[in-house]
Design a protein around this motif. Structure first.
Motif, short mmCIF file in Angstrom:
data_model
loop_
_atom_site.label_atom_id
_atom_site.label_comp_id
_atom_site.label_asym_id
_atom_site.label_seq_id
_atom_site.Cartn_x
_atom_site.Cartn_y
_atom_site.Cartn_z
N HIS A 158 0.88 -1.17 0.00
CA HIS A 158 0.00 0.00 0.00
C HIS A 158 0.91 1.22 0.00
N VAL A 159 0.51 2.27 -0.67
CA VAL A 159 1.33 3.48 -0.74
C VAL A 159 1.61 4.01 0.66
N GLY A 160 0.63 3.90 1.56
CA GLY A 160 0.81 4.40 2.93
C GLY A 160 1.63 3.48 3.82
N CYS A 161 1.83 2.22 3.44
CA CYS A 161 2.60 1.28 4.25
C CYS A 161 4.10 1.34 3.98
N ILE A 162 4.47 1.96 2.88
CA ILE A 162 5.89 2.07 2.54
C ILE A 162 6.53 3.06 3.50
N ASP A 163 7.77 2.77 3.94
CA ASP A 163 8.46 3.64 4.88
C ASP A 163 9.60 4.34 4.16
N PRO A 164 9.58 5.62 3.99
CA PRO A 164 8.52 6.56 4.33
C PRO A 164 7.36 6.44 3.35
N PRO A 165 6.15 6.75 3.80
CA PRO A 165 4.97 6.63 2.94
C PRO A 165 5.08 7.53 1.70
N LEU A 166 4.56 7.02 0.60
CA LEU A 166 4.53 7.81 -0.63
C LEU A 166 3.24 8.61 -0.67
N ARG A 167 3.31 9.82 -1.21
CA ARG A 167 2.10 10.65 -1.31
C ARG A 167 1.32 10.33 -2.58
N GLU A 168 2.04 9.84 -3.59
CA GLU A 168 1.38 9.49 -4.85
C GLU A 168 2.13 8.33 -5.51
N ILE A 169 1.46 7.72 -6.44
CA ILE A 169 2.07 6.59 -7.14
C ILE A 169 3.15 7.11 -8.07
N PRO A 170 4.37 6.56 -7.99
CA PRO A 170 5.45 7.04 -8.84
C PRO A 170 5.23 6.69 -10.31
N VAL A 171 5.77 7.53 -11.17
CA VAL A 171 5.69 7.30 -12.62
C VAL A 171 6.91 6.47 -13.02
N GLY A 172 6.71 5.50 -13.89
CA GLY A 172 7.82 4.65 -14.34
C GLY A 172 8.04 3.49 -13.39
N GLN A 173 9.24 2.95 -13.45
CA GLN A 173 9.54 1.80 -12.60
C GLN A 173 9.71 2.23 -11.15
N TRP A 174 9.31 1.34 -10.26
CA TRP A 174 9.48 1.57 -8.82
C TRP A 174 10.00 0.30 -8.18
N PHE A 175 10.97 0.44 -7.29
CA PHE A 175 11.56 -0.71 -6.61
C PHE A 175 11.41 -0.56 -5.11
N CYS A 176 11.05 -1.67 -4.47
CA CYS A 176 10.87 -1.68 -3.02
C CYS A 176 12.22 -1.56 -2.31
N VAL A 177 12.18 -1.37 -1.00
CA VAL A 177 13.39 -1.20 -0.21
C VAL A 177 14.31 -2.42 -0.35
N GLU A 178 13.74 -3.62 -0.33
CA GLU A 178 14.54 -4.84 -0.44
C GLU A 178 15.30 -4.88 -1.78
N CYS A 179 14.62 -4.55 -2.84
CA CYS A 179 15.28 -4.54 -4.16
C CYS A 179 16.33 -3.46 -4.25
N MET A 180 16.07 -2.31 -3.65
CA MET A 180 17.05 -1.23 -3.65
C MET A 180 18.30 -1.66 -2.89
N LYS A 181 18.15 -2.37 -1.78
CA LYS A 181 19.29 -2.90 -1.02
C LYS A 181 20.11 -3.86 -1.88
N LYS A 182 19.40 -4.74 -2.62
CA LYS A 182 20.09 -5.70 -3.49
C LYS A 182 20.86 -4.98 -4.58
N LYS A 183 20.26 -3.92 -5.15
CA LYS A 183 20.92 -3.16 -6.22
C LYS A 183 22.17 -2.48 -5.70
N LYS A 184 22.12 -1.96 -4.46
CA LYS A 184 23.28 -1.27 -3.89
C LYS A 184 24.42 -2.24 -3.63
N LYS A 185 24.10 -3.49 -3.28
CA LYS A 185 25.14 -4.50 -3.03
C LYS A 185 25.88 -4.86 -4.30
N LYS A 186 25.19 -4.81 -5.42
CA LYS A 186 25.81 -5.17 -6.71
C LYS A 186 26.70 -4.06 -7.13
#
Length: 186
Positions: A158-186
């Motif tokens: 849910h947009v409100g469950c994301i930490d920090p909450p999003l105010r609106e749905i992002p345009v284009g691709q969006w990656f969750c915190v877990e995926c962002m962590k994986k990307k940073k490790k690479k």
């Protein structure tokens, strides 16, 4: 009537002699040759030879390139490797996949349904399919509803469950915190 019927018999035999994936190209060749079957056979055979010779060359003439796009010729080993990479990256976005492979969407779809999904690539398809199936509940609160799906995994939020909450749905691709962590490790 008999003359017309007898005249069409060689055309019917010619078309019947073509493999399923050759029929579109064979018909186009027949049309270009003014429905002269012997000329069409020679031109078709030459285009097969030309295709074999130019498979590694990008300097094809327009007719050969168009023929290759029309037909359902099985993907070459190089094209299959490109297809495997492209489908992992683009999921089922056929235009992007076809561009990466360097062929038509039709050939990619024929490969997907006849080889990748049901044939020799079945194992890869099964693994890939799991990554295409998005969750239907929020990863945080485990409730359904309007969810934002991660473009890197199957998780949804849910947009409100994301930490920090999003105010609106992002345009284009969006990656969750877990995926962002994986990307940073690479």
């Amino acid at each position: 009537y008999r003359e017309a019927r007898d005249r069409d018999k060689p055309v019917d035999r010619y078309i019947a002699s073509l493999r399923t994936y050759e029929k579109d190209r064979g018909m186009a060749t027949l049309h270009r040759c003014g429905y002269d079957v012997s000329s069409a056979k020679r031109a078709f055979d030459r285009s097969n030879e030309d295709h074999e010779a130019s498979a590694s060359s990008s300097a094809d003439d327009d007719a050969t390139a168009n023929d290759r796009d029309l037909e359902g010729r099985p993907l070459s080993q190089t094209e299959r490797a490109s297809f495997d990479d492209a489908i992992r990256i683009h999921r089922k976005q056929w235009t992007h996949i076809a561009n990466d492979v360097g062929t038509s969407r039709a050939r990619c779809l024929v490969h997907y349904y006849s080889r990748f999904k049901a044939g020799e690539g079945r194992g890869a398809y099964s693994k890939q399919k799991k990554s295409w199936e998005q969750s239907d509940e929020c990863e945080v609160c485990h409730d359904g509803g309007d969810l934002l799906c991660c473009d890197g995994c199957v998780n949804a939020y849910h947009v409100g469950c994301i930490d920090p909450p999003l105010r609106e749905i992002p345009v284009g691709q969006w990656f969750c915190v877990e995926c962002m962590k994986k990307k940073k490790k690479k």
